[in-house]
Scaffold this motif. Structure first.
Motif, PDB file in Angstrom:
ATOM      1  N   VAL B 174       1.006  -1.086   0.221  1.00 51.33           N
ATOM      2  CA  VAL B 174       0.050   0.232  -0.399  1.00 51.33           C
ATOM      3  C   VAL B 174       0.976   0.903   0.126  1.00 51.33           C
ATOM      4  CG1 VAL B 174      -1.983  -1.120   1.303  1.00 51.33           C
ATOM      5  CG2 VAL B 174      -0.388   0.102   2.412  1.00 51.33           C
ATOM      6  N   ALA B 175       0.645   2.414  -0.913  1.00 48.29           N
ATOM      7  CA  ALA B 175       0.721   3.704  -0.091  1.00 48.29           C
ATOM      8  C   ALA B 175      -0.082   4.467   0.827  1.00 48.29           C
ATOM      9  CB  ALA B 175       1.432   4.028  -2.004  1.00 48.29           C
ATOM     10  N   CYS B 176       0.776   5.237   0.770  1.00 53.28           N
ATOM     11  CA  CYS B 176       0.183   6.878   1.613  1.00 53.28           C
ATOM     12  C   CYS B 176       0.987   7.987   0.948  1.00 53.28           C
ATOM     13  CB  CYS B 176      -0.176   6.778   3.303  1.00 53.28           C
ATOM     14  SG  CYS B 176       0.972   6.217   4.381  1.00 53.28           S
ATOM     15  N   HIS B 177       0.229   8.775   1.583  1.00 56.14           N
ATOM     16  CA  HIS B 177       1.098  10.759   0.425  1.00 56.14           C
ATOM     17  C   HIS B 177       0.597  11.151   1.845  1.00 56.14           C
ATOM     18  CE1 HIS B 177       1.453   8.518  -3.385  1.00 56.14           C
ATOM     19  NE2 HIS B 177      -0.058   7.630  -2.707  1.00 56.14           N
ATOM     20  N   PRO B 178       1.592  11.393   3.158  1.00 52.76           N
ATOM     21  CA  PRO B 178       1.080  12.502   3.392  1.00 52.76           C
ATOM     22  C   PRO B 178       1.057  13.999   3.297  1.00 52.76           C
ATOM     23  CG  PRO B 178       2.428  10.728   4.640  1.00 52.76           C
ATOM     24  CD  PRO B 178       2.188  10.621   3.839  1.00 52.76           C
ATOM     25  N   ARG B 179       1.001  14.846   4.030  1.00 53.50           N
ATOM     26  CA  ARG B 179       1.134  15.938   3.599  1.00 53.50           C
ATOM     27  C   ARG B 179       0.510  17.458   4.638  1.00 53.50           C
ATOM     28  NH1 ARG B 179       1.868  17.766  -1.797  1.00 53.50           N
ATOM     29  NH2 ARG B 179       1.916  20.471  -1.531  1.00 53.50           N
ATOM     30  N   VAL B 180       2.134  17.817   4.560  1.00 54.19           N
ATOM     31  CA  VAL B 180       2.216  18.776   5.822  1.00 54.19           C
ATOM     32  C   VAL B 180       2.178  20.381   5.255  1.00 54.19           C
ATOM     33  CG1 VAL B 180       3.137  19.496   7.611  1.00 54.19           C
ATOM     34  CG2 VAL B 180       3.006  17.281   7.090  1.00 54.19           C
TER      35      VAL B 180
END
Lengths: 258, 444
Positions: B174-180
């Protein structure tokens, strides 16, 4: 029984043909102070390092008997645990490790080797405070990283302090006077004298280029080293003679086979 | 990997701002045009990105990694703590209550609905370029939400703001794409920590952080990357700092099979001061690549950079330190140093400075050392009775401690020090609590 007996010691830089010690003979009795004097490159620092077990040198011939046994096959840490202490000419800086932790690790590895119980934090601090008081050293020393940012004088004092805490049978002082001004030299020498007075069993091998250190630490025996050999041995008067006349006359004498 | 996941937005309780779709679309188009790096590009030459490219990831779903989250919380040592699991904010695990006036911490979507929409729109995606950074582009193409921190003028936030990102791998990768997004106005003092942890089989955490700081700020940033040993981690962080602002970054890379950080700092105002310190502690077959860019775009700016690498087994690392001095950036004083300890013959290091200088009155220095532990140091310890193995462990710790002791965020420093102590079988009383020896001049 002598504390240290060096017999026909030959040593070279490991992995090369560069022979530095070419047959050193030396006998030290317990409680004595010996000085080895000689010009730069004569092999006196190498001798200290070889006694302490530095692996960059390889012993090709001869033996080193310390406290009754040959130490040639021992690792540097084993020699240290048996009671050899080398005060470095250039003590290294170890950022990130406090003097306190470092010394406790050292003391306990030595105690373990001797079958003594390891010191806990409280006992260790007590030991440290006692030695600091004797040598007049500030306590902040202990919380600082080993030698980091220390002046030349502070580093050498730290060496003497470490020696006091570790309490060896033999102290090898490798050019302890180099890079020190006269005030720093006095402080370091006073520390060594106090340690000498306090423990008559301990022996000292003082390696130096100049006589001035020997104004403060008075040797029982003085050796002159030239080209990897001890060519002359005498009492403290020899040091003064060397100061006055330089090394050339000893060199000529030794070449002439006197 | 190259396929994009569908963004449905059906999980949202608060609807996302309508323009998110435009941001995503732009990134999707760019991504379809350019794709991901093949590994042959100059910027990717030394990173074996292949395993990441060959994996087909689907978008990470929900998970309940309570344990990971509790293990990694800062507890009372954080003022605010936002926990994201597989890219999604989890309020139950987070601590959002605080009494600091001028501080807004939350998610991009919630904050947009509560008066910050125009600010967010003005900044989001404006610094981490989707043209320059293919992984930032991929991240942006999957934008749904993220962490948002806004600190108003003259606000001092004394305790750390902690953003904790947990990724949990599933049976299929799986992939996830955190953003800050972090926006600090003028005269702000704050500390921000990003932690990345993970568990489970192969996954990708692909994160983007944008930080914009006004004038006269003092900002401390830490990033602690402890992904699982099968995880991949790609990160783009882009920072812009104004006049007289001091920005300090500590980037610690411990986990992940393959990790890549692109950290760029633009010194945009006169007298801005950036310190970038990095520590890489990897083993086995791990690979870590740090690309940094100090973009000197204003005069009188100092920058200090020190990256240290401890490489065991067959681990490999890359450090590329770019310093770009624009023509206006007179009196730039940039110092860069990369130091690497190779603890095995199979470990390898690629260290590359890259200086581009267009101003004539500047001071730029760089240096790099790579090798085993110095024999002098080992002998010193052994001559005091410390055994060979213990001496090696102690000196490795000391090498890394040169960075860790500069970390002013106590929970981060403690975590890294404890990790190292455990790794080397050393007791925890090793640490030097007294920072008297702390030396601001990072390059010796």
């Amino acid at each position: 029984m002598p504390v240290l007996e060096i017999k026909n010691l030959h040593a070279k830089v490991a992995g090369t043909d560069k022979l530095i010690l070419k047959g050193v003979d030396l006998v030290m009795e317990k409680g004595q102070i010996h000085a080895i004097m000689g010009k730069n490159g004569s092999g006196k620092s190498t001798l200290c390092q070889v006694i302490a077990g530095r692996e960059t040198y390889e012993v090709t011939e001869g033996d080193i008997i310390f406290n009754g046994q040959s130490i040639l096959e021992m690792s540097p840490e084993e020699r240290a645990r048996e009671g050899v202490f080398l005060a470095f000419q250039y003590p290294v800086e170890i950022p990130g490790v406090s003097t306190s932790y470092f010394l406790k690790a050292a003391v306990n590895s030595i105690r373990k080797h001797r079958g003594e119980p390891e010191l806990d934090a409280v006992q260790f601090i007590k030991l440290v405070k006692e030695k600091q008081k004797m040598l007049g050293i500030q306590e902040s020393f202990m919380n600082r990283a080993v030698n980091e940012g220390f002046s030349g004088g502070e580093k050498k004092r730290n060496e003497v302090f470490q020696l006091a805490v570790i309490n060896p049978l033999l102290g090898l002082l490798d050019e302890t006077d180099s890079g020190l001004d006269i005030d720093a030299l006095k402080v370091v020498a006073e520390g060594i004298n106090k340690l000498h007075e306090q423990d008559a069993e301990r022996s000292w091998l003082v390696v130096t280029h100049y006589q001035r250190l020997l104004n403060y630490i008075v040797p029982d025996v003085v050796h002159v080293m030239i080209d990897g050999r001890i060519v002359k041995t005498g009492d403290k008067a020899l040091a003064l003679e060397l100061e006055e006349k330089g090394y050339d006359w000893v060199e000529r004498e030794s070449l002439a086979g006197v | 990997m190259t396929q994009l996941a569908d963004i449905t937005g059906d999980r949202m309780t608060t609807p996302e701002p309508s323009w998110f779709e435009i941001v995503r679309d732009n990134a999707r188009q760019q991504h379809q045009k350019v794709g991901l790096p093949t590994g042959k590009e100059e910027q990717w030459r030394f990173t074996q990105i292949g395993p990441v490219l060959r994996t087909s990831f689907s978008l990470a779903g929900d998970s309940d990694p309570q344990e990971l989250a509790t293990q990694n919380t800062f507890g009372n040592q954080a003022l605010v703590e936002l926990v994201f699991v597989n890219g999604r904010f989890v309020p139950e695990l987070s601590k959002t209550n605080h009494t600091i006036r001028g501080l807004t911490v939350g998610t991009l979507v919630e904050a947009s609905a509560n008066g910050h929409e125009s600010l967010i729109r003005a900044h989001l995606g404006k610094y981490a370029s989707i043209d320059r950074h293919p992984f930032a582009c991929l991240n942006t193409a999957h934008l749904t939400d993220g962490a948002y921190v806004h600190i108003a003028r003259s606000t001092t936030v004394s305790a750390p703001i902690h953003l904790l990102f947990v990724t949990v791998g599933e049976e299929q990768p799986v992939a996830c794409h955190p953003r800050v997004l972090v926006v600090c106005e003028d005269q702000v003092q704050a500390t921000l920590v990003e932690s990345y942890v993970g568990a489970g089989s192969r996954y990708l955490t692909n994160t983007v952080t944008e930080m914009i700081c006004g004038n006269d700020c003092t900002i401390d940033h830490c990033k602690l990357q402890q992904e699982s040993e099968d995880g991949f981690h790609t990160a783009v962080m882009q920072v812009e700092i104004g006049q007289q602002t001091q920005f300090v970054s500590h980037a610690i890379s411990i986990g992940a099979k393959i990790s890549r950080n692109d950290l760029g700092v633009k010194l945009a105002g006169r007298g801005a001061y950036a310190t970038l310190n990095g520590l890489v502690l990897i083993q086995g077959q791990q690979h870590c690549d740090n690309h940094t860019l100090l973009d000197h775009a204003a005069p009188d700016c100092p920058s200090h950079e020190l990256y240290k690498h401890v490489l065991m087994d067959r681990a490999s690392a890359v450090f590329k330190g770019q310093i770009h001095v624009h023509q206006v950036a007179q009196k730039t004083n940039a110092k860069q140093s990369s130091k690497s300890l190779l603890l095995s013959d199979q470990a390898s290091m690629n260290s590359m400075p890259a200086l581009e200088i267009y101003a004539d009155d500047v001071k730029c220095t760089h240096g790099s050392t790579t090798g085993p532990i110095e024999e002098d140091l080992i002998f010193y310890l052994r001559s005091r009775g410390v055994g060979l193995e213990a001496a090696r462990h102690l000196l490795t710790y000391a090498f890394a401690a040169d960075i860790t002791r500069r970390i002013r965020v106590e929970p981060v420093r403690r975590r890294v020090e404890d990790y190292m102590a455990a790794q080397h079988g050393l007791p925890q009383d090793l640490r030097i609590n007294d920072l008297g020896a702390f030396d601001d001049d990072v390059i010796r």
